[in-house]
Scaffold this active site. Sequence first.
Site, PDB file in Angstrom:
ATOM      1  N   CYS A   2       0.809  -1.223   0.000  1.00  0.00           N
ATOM      2  CA  CYS A   2       0.000   0.000   0.000  1.00  0.00           C
ATOM      3  C   CYS A   2       0.840   1.269   0.000  1.00  0.00           C
ATOM      4  O   CYS A   2       1.896   1.329   0.609  1.00  0.00           O
ATOM      5  CB  CYS A   2      -0.882   0.032   1.239  1.00  0.00           C
ATOM      6  SG  CYS A   2      -1.857  -1.447   1.447  1.00  0.00           S
ATOM      7  N   ARG A  27       4.797   0.357  -5.916  1.00  0.00           N
ATOM      8  CA  ARG A  27       4.709  -0.474  -4.709  1.00  0.00           C
ATOM      9  C   ARG A  27       3.723  -1.622  -4.884  1.00  0.00           C
ATOM     10  O   ARG A  27       3.738  -2.573  -4.119  1.00  0.00           O
ATOM     11  CB  ARG A  27       4.283   0.389  -3.516  1.00  0.00           C
ATOM     12  CG  ARG A  27       5.321   1.423  -3.150  1.00  0.00           C
ATOM     13  CD  ARG A  27       4.790   2.408  -2.141  1.00  0.00           C
ATOM     14  NE  ARG A  27       4.555   1.823  -0.833  1.00  0.00           N
ATOM     15  CZ  ARG A  27       5.479   1.682   0.103  1.00  0.00           C
ATOM     16  NH1 ARG A  27       6.705   2.084  -0.128  1.00  0.00           N
ATOM     17  NH2 ARG A  27       5.189   1.145   1.274  1.00  0.00           N
ATOM     18  N   TRP A  78      -3.028  -2.635  -1.591  1.00  0.00           N
ATOM     19  CA  TRP A  78      -2.647  -3.989  -1.996  1.00  0.00           C
ATOM     20  C   TRP A  78      -3.402  -4.906  -1.039  1.00  0.00           C
ATOM     21  O   TRP A  78      -3.105  -4.961   0.150  1.00  0.00           O
ATOM     22  CB  TRP A  78      -1.129  -4.152  -1.863  1.00  0.00           C
ATOM     23  CG  TRP A  78      -0.585  -5.424  -2.428  1.00  0.00           C
ATOM     24  CD1 TRP A  78      -0.238  -5.671  -3.719  1.00  0.00           C
ATOM     25  CD2 TRP A  78      -0.284  -6.626  -1.698  1.00  0.00           C
ATOM     26  NE1 TRP A  78       0.251  -6.949  -3.849  1.00  0.00           N
ATOM     27  CE2 TRP A  78       0.231  -7.564  -2.627  1.00  0.00           C
ATOM     28  CE3 TRP A  78      -0.401  -7.014  -0.358  1.00  0.00           C
ATOM     29  CZ2 TRP A  78       0.639  -8.842  -2.266  1.00  0.00           C
ATOM     30  CZ3 TRP A  78       0.004  -8.292   0.009  1.00  0.00           C
ATOM     31  CH2 TRP A  78       0.512  -9.191  -0.944  1.00  0.00           C
ATOM     32  N   ASN A 104      -1.420   1.447   5.860  1.00  0.00           N
ATOM     33  CA  ASN A 104      -0.521   0.441   5.291  1.00  0.00           C
ATOM     34  C   ASN A 104      -0.093  -0.458   6.440  1.00  0.00           C
ATOM     35  O   ASN A 104       0.332   0.040   7.481  1.00  0.00           O
ATOM     36  CB  ASN A 104       0.698   1.150   4.665  1.00  0.00           C
ATOM     37  CG  ASN A 104       1.743   0.167   4.154  1.00  0.00           C
ATOM     38  OD1 ASN A 104       1.460  -1.020   3.993  1.00  0.00           O
ATOM     39  ND2 ASN A 104       2.940   0.660   3.902  1.00  0.00           N
ATOM     40  N   GLY A 105      -0.218  -1.783   6.257  1.00  0.00           N
ATOM     41  CA  GLY A 105       0.168  -2.715   7.326  1.00  0.00           C
ATOM     42  C   GLY A 105      -0.961  -3.692   7.596  1.00  0.00           C
ATOM     43  O   GLY A 105      -1.905  -3.799   6.806  1.00  0.00           O
ATOM     44  N   GLU A 484      18.242 -16.610  -9.141  1.00  0.00           N
ATOM     45  CA  GLU A 484      17.766 -15.268  -9.490  1.00  0.00           C
ATOM     46  C   GLU A 484      17.195 -15.244 -10.914  1.00  0.00           C
ATOM     47  O   GLU A 484      16.168 -14.605 -11.167  1.00  0.00           O
ATOM     48  CB  GLU A 484      18.916 -14.262  -9.330  1.00  0.00           C
ATOM     49  CG  GLU A 484      18.609 -12.832  -9.731  1.00  0.00           C
ATOM     50  CD  GLU A 484      17.493 -12.172  -8.918  1.00  0.00           C
ATOM     51  OE1 GLU A 484      16.985 -12.774  -7.966  1.00  0.00           O
ATOM     52  OE2 GLU A 484      17.120 -11.040  -9.286  1.00  0.00           O
ATOM     53  N   LYS A 488      13.435 -14.031 -11.799  1.00  0.00           N
ATOM     54  CA  LYS A 488      13.190 -12.893 -12.704  1.00  0.00           C
ATOM     55  C   LYS A 488      12.171 -13.289 -13.758  1.00  0.00           C
ATOM     56  O   LYS A 488      11.218 -12.569 -14.027  1.00  0.00           O
ATOM     57  CB  LYS A 488      14.478 -12.436 -13.411  1.00  0.00           C
ATOM     58  CG  LYS A 488      15.422 -11.553 -12.676  1.00  0.00           C
ATOM     59  CD  LYS A 488      14.969 -10.150 -12.418  1.00  0.00           C
ATOM     60  CE  LYS A 488      14.157 -10.038 -11.165  1.00  0.00           C
ATOM     61  NZ  LYS A 488      14.803  -9.948  -9.907  1.00  0.00           N
ATOM     62  N   GLU A 491       8.495 -14.085 -12.178  1.00  0.00           N
ATOM     63  CA  GLU A 491       7.711 -13.010 -11.554  1.00  0.00           C
ATOM     64  C   GLU A 491       7.153 -12.019 -12.563  1.00  0.00           C
ATOM     65  O   GLU A 491       6.121 -11.405 -12.317  1.00  0.00           O
ATOM     66  CB  GLU A 491       8.486 -12.304 -10.432  1.00  0.00           C
ATOM     67  CG  GLU A 491       9.632 -11.436 -10.866  1.00  0.00           C
ATOM     68  CD  GLU A 491      10.313 -10.713  -9.697  1.00  0.00           C
ATOM     69  OE1 GLU A 491       9.655 -10.378  -8.712  1.00  0.00           O
ATOM     70  OE2 GLU A 491      11.530 -10.487  -9.803  1.00  0.00           O
ATOM     71  N   HIS A 507      17.756 -36.409  -9.483  1.00  0.00           N
ATOM     72  CA  HIS A 507      17.146 -36.932  -8.256  1.00  0.00           C
ATOM     73  C   HIS A 507      15.652 -36.641  -8.228  1.00  0.00           C
ATOM     74  O   HIS A 507      15.039 -36.590  -7.161  1.00  0.00           O
ATOM     75  CB  HIS A 507      17.860 -36.348  -7.033  1.00  0.00           C
ATOM     76  CG  HIS A 507      19.291 -36.763  -6.958  1.00  0.00           C
ATOM     77  ND1 HIS A 507      19.676 -38.022  -6.558  1.00  0.00           N
ATOM     78  CD2 HIS A 507      20.414 -36.119  -7.319  1.00  0.00           C
ATOM     79  CE1 HIS A 507      20.994 -38.118  -6.635  1.00  0.00           C
ATOM     80  NE2 HIS A 507      21.469 -36.973  -7.111  1.00  0.00           N
ATOM     81  N   LYS A 606       6.274  -3.963  -4.493  1.00  0.00           N
ATOM     82  CA  LYS A 606       7.712  -3.686  -4.465  1.00  0.00           C
ATOM     83  C   LYS A 606       8.282  -3.872  -3.070  1.00  0.00           C
ATOM     84  O   LYS A 606       9.320  -4.465  -2.879  1.00  0.00           O
ATOM     85  CB  LYS A 606       7.955  -2.250  -4.951  1.00  0.00           C
ATOM     86  CG  LYS A 606       9.424  -1.814  -4.920  1.00  0.00           C
ATOM     87  CD  LYS A 606      10.234  -2.570  -5.945  1.00  0.00           C
ATOM     88  CE  LYS A 606      11.696  -2.186  -5.946  1.00  0.00           C
ATOM     89  NZ  LYS A 606      12.508  -3.193  -6.662  1.00  0.00           N
TER      90      LYS A 606
HETATM   91  O1  M6R Z   1      13.361  -4.679  -0.409  1.00  0.00           O
HETATM   92  P1  M6R Z   1      13.903  -6.063  -0.267  1.00  0.00           P
HETATM   93  O2  M6R Z   1      15.256  -6.213  -0.930  1.00  0.00           O
HETATM   94  O3  M6R Z   1      13.956  -6.527   1.162  1.00  0.00           O
HETATM   95  O4  M6R Z   1      12.892  -6.989  -1.032  1.00  0.00           O
HETATM   96  C1  M6R Z   1      13.029  -8.382  -1.015  1.00  0.00           C
HETATM   97  C2  M6R Z   1      12.128  -9.045  -2.015  1.00  0.00           C
HETATM   98  O5  M6R Z   1      10.787  -8.723  -1.772  1.00  0.00           O
HETATM   99  C3  M6R Z   1      12.474  -8.653  -3.458  1.00  0.00           C
HETATM  100  O6  M6R Z   1      13.798  -8.948  -3.764  1.00  0.00           O
HETATM  101  C4  M6R Z   1      11.551  -9.403  -4.445  1.00  0.00           C
HETATM  102  O7  M6R Z   1      11.828 -10.768  -4.418  1.00  0.00           O
HETATM  103  C5  M6R Z   1      11.659  -8.847  -5.863  1.00  0.00           C
HETATM  104  N1  M6R Z   1      10.360  -8.836  -6.464  1.00  0.00           N
HETATM  105  C6  M6R Z   1      12.503  -9.643  -6.765  1.00  0.00           C
HETATM  106  O8  M6R Z   1      12.582  -9.094  -8.037  1.00  0.00           O
END
Ligand code: M6R
Length: 611
Positions: A2, A27, A78, A104-105, A484, A488, A491, A507, A606
């Site tokens: 949010c 966000r 959100w 937010n929270g 990673e 990428k 997501e 395995h 985000k």
């Molecule tokens: O702000 P942060 O680095 O703590 O965030 C961690 C994850 O939420 C963040 O890396 C998330 O996995 C991204 N969407 C990856 O692209």
Amino acid sequence: MCGIVGYTGTTKAARILLDGLERLEYRGYDSAGICVSDGNREHPLQAWKVKGRLQALRDATGNGEQVPGFSGIGHTRWATHGEPNTENAHPHLSGGGKVAVVHNGIIENYQELRQKLEGKGYVFQSETDTETIAHLLNEYDKGDPIDAIVRTVMHLRGSFALGILFEDRPGEVYGVRRDSPLIAAVSDEGAFIASDVPAILPYTRKVTYLDNMEIVCLHKDGLTFYNMDGEPIEKEFTTVSWDVEAAEKGGYAHFMLKEIHEQPKALEDTIRPHIQDGKLVLSELGMTDDEIRGIRRIQMAACGSAWHVCMTAKYIFERLARIPVDVDLASEFRYRDPVLEEGTLLMVVSQSGETADSLAALRYGKAQGMLSLAIVNVVGSSIAREADRVFYTAAGPEIAVATTKAYSAQLAACYMLAMHFGLVRKVMAEEDYLRHITALSRLPEQIEQILQQEARMQWLAGKYANTRDAFFIGRGLDYASVLEGALKLKEISYIHAEAYAAGELKHGTISLIEKGSMVMSVATQHDLLEKEISNMVEVHARGATLLAVTYDGNYAMEDQADFTIYIPKTEDVFYPSLVVVPLQLLAYYVSLARGIDVDKPRNLAKSVTVE
Ligand code: M6R
């Protein structure tokens, strides 16, 4: 997650709120709303709310023009409690418009509170936890807003950043927080609260970060801060080092593409200030050589891509500094009752510095007596403020949900720390140390070279954009990199993608490989190359389309791979910094080819400020 904006001043509030919310869109959200106070109306507080994108709110309010009033609060939601719809969108009002709240929270005891409030005759319009806050404020409002806020937050369990309007306080906006971020700022135009800096950047770069349980009142003369005893307090302001352009697309189609291209600069800005006369200077970190020599183990904790940085860092610290490293997902760490020996350094990695689980892991470790070191990008964020030592990455504002430049800057920070620790602990020979510094300094220019292959990556992405399943394989450091790469892709393209240590395939997972599966093999580690090639042969024989990333000149790859991407040569330990770039470009262009909103993939936020 949010986004909150609050404003009072000399300009009509609605437009400022809408523009601010737009700059917080990154966000992640699924509904939006504003409430503006206009003392000329019979009922001063009026809310406009929509499901979906902010543009719908702009349309509903004539881009804010149809909304009179000079103070207000805005929110992008959100969804947590209750589906994303207009009723559940914020702001929430109580008492027929006596109080309006954005939040937010997560309020953990909201059901208990709701029952009590319903018992007192309050009627709920939404399924949200936030509405309980609006009714509580109404219940406690006896004419003193600070007192009403203090009494209300004392009843809340969980995390919150709140923006609040009271019907009988036109021209005033209130904010308060616990464990969810909230900043305050003032300019010639008026006073602001916001979840994050980009919202207020067009007006000012001077901001202050509210601490837990601090209250701010925005009014016509500026800002006043209060503690929970209702006493006024002084706050220090800091000047944000980046400007409004840094938080805009600058001619790129998406923030993600811009941020991929900003990686050479992000690395340069993160590394360069720490190199003097060919050596690393990490004095700003404030860790003494004795402290570094006293480390017996490193415990790392983070989420998502930052966790992948930790997985990579495990190899880096163990190789360069010979310190054993344990890596935990931050959401798991504190619940497994970890055995934490004396001499363990807790390292938390986070771009935002606000990720709820990472913050909780930090607090847990500190409570167990561990010395903590945070690698953080956002200056003044909660994790940065609470850690004993902070290493700031200088990636600049990262807006796209999919992290790219912050990931790369975090890796660079780990390299520097590991090399420094290795030298201080005398496990890294001076000559190796100097050779590694040269290799580290070359990374920005090498990333620049990889970026020149962008058109090839776009072509490749177009060819495989309809893939159903993708597998990313690698060994050693390459395994950490493929974690990673797979994230990428999945997501932002919604293609099912899994990362495996190549040796683990047979395995179980190899049964999933069939004609049409896409396998991306990363092969940069010299001592593991032959074994990786054997694993490539195995999947190729089962009909998979095989893509590979390897270093320049390793043409043996082409015997197996259908398509090979070459990256410049470096020391083995630095390949993760290079490998990730083509994997980011691949994910970006696959997402684009599939017509997905690259910067705002579905369901994602985000900054994940709830557990
Ligand atoms: O702000 P942060 O680095 O703590 O965030 C961690 C994850 O939420 C963040 O890396 C998330 O996995 C991204 N969407 C990856 O692209």
